[in-house]
Scaffold this motif. Sequence first.
Motif, PDB file in Angstrom:
ATOM      1  N   UNK A 136     -21.046 -12.193  10.367  1.00 49.81           N
ATOM      2  CA  UNK A 136     -22.167 -12.876   9.718  1.00 49.81           C
ATOM      3  C   UNK A 136     -22.139 -12.643   8.209  1.00 49.81           C
ATOM      4  N   UNK A 137     -21.917 -11.398   7.793  1.00 51.67           N
ATOM      5  CA  UNK A 137     -21.833 -11.085   6.358  1.00 51.67           C
ATOM      6  C   UNK A 137     -20.684 -11.842   5.701  1.00 51.67           C
ATOM      7  N   UNK A 138     -19.521 -11.899   6.380  1.00 51.80           N
ATOM      8  CA  UNK A 138     -18.378 -12.678   5.847  1.00 51.80           C
ATOM      9  C   UNK A 138     -18.746 -14.129   5.634  1.00 51.80           C
ATOM     10  N   UNK A 139     -19.432 -14.703   6.604  1.00 52.61           N
ATOM     11  CA  UNK A 139     -19.816 -16.116   6.516  1.00 52.61           C
ATOM     12  C   UNK A 139     -20.806 -16.344   5.388  1.00 52.61           C
ATOM     13  N   UNK A 140     -21.720 -15.420   5.181  1.00 52.48           N
ATOM     14  CA  UNK A 140     -22.687 -15.528   4.082  1.00 52.48           C
ATOM     15  C   UNK A 140     -21.946 -15.476   2.743  1.00 52.48           C
ATOM     16  N   UNK A 141     -21.006 -14.522   2.618  1.00 54.29           N
ATOM     17  CA  UNK A 141     -20.211 -14.410   1.383  1.00 54.29           C
ATOM     18  C   UNK A 141     -19.399 -15.667   1.146  1.00 54.29           C
ATOM     19  N   UNK A 142     -18.832 -16.204   2.207  1.00 54.18           N
ATOM     20  CA  UNK A 142     -18.019 -17.423   2.117  1.00 54.18           C
ATOM     21  C   UNK A 142     -18.851 -18.601   1.580  1.00 54.18           C
ATOM     22  N   UNK A 143     -20.088 -18.710   2.064  1.00 53.51           N
ATOM     23  CA  UNK A 143     -20.980 -19.791   1.599  1.00 53.51           C
ATOM     24  C   UNK A 143     -21.326 -19.621   0.129  1.00 53.51           C
ATOM     25  N   UNK A 144     -21.480 -18.374  -0.312  1.00 46.44           N
ATOM     26  CA  UNK A 144     -21.827 -18.115  -1.703  1.00 46.44           C
ATOM     27  C   UNK A 144     -20.684 -18.450  -2.640  1.00 46.44           C
ATOM     28  N   UNK A 145     -19.454 -18.261  -2.194  1.00 47.73           N
ATOM     29  CA  UNK A 145     -18.264 -18.547  -3.001  1.00 47.73           C
ATOM     30  C   UNK A 145     -18.019 -20.046  -3.082  1.00 47.73           C
ATOM     31  N   UNK A 146     -18.281 -20.740  -2.003  1.00 51.19           N
ATOM     32  CA  UNK A 146     -18.000 -22.197  -1.948  1.00 51.19           C
ATOM     33  C   UNK A 146     -18.878 -22.995  -2.840  1.00 51.19           C
TER      34      UNK A 146
END
Length: 146
Positions: A136-146
Amino acid sequence: MSSAQKADNHATPFSFTPYPIKEGEEYMNEAQVEHFRRILQNWKAELMKEVDRTVHHMQDEAANFPDPNDRATQESEFSLELRTRDRERKLIKKIEESLENLERGDYGYCETCGVEIGLRRLEARPTATQCIDCKTLDEIREKQVS
């Protein structure tokens, strides 16, 4: 032949009986390892059958249509099929990595924080390498980078 034997004969990677969790049972014990080995091997075998079917289908169906529209339709269908097989090839690689982790004793533990991923999560996603919190944390970080 019992209904369980019939089900095993036509089992898909995800038509298995969920592992019966016992009170106080050690995580990733021999029975659990065997349960996931069977799931991963069945899934890989099914994907490999699809690869073979695709090869035969493309060999059997390949035709040099005189009509450019028919030719374009066939090329489009083949292209879509090849993209699907490419995704499955990547998935086979993940399955093989999961089987290797199983042999090493690393399967079922989060590669980020080391906690148990959990049997039900692994049954839902046998190639999972992270616990739900780290994923979940990875996915949140991924959304912030995109």
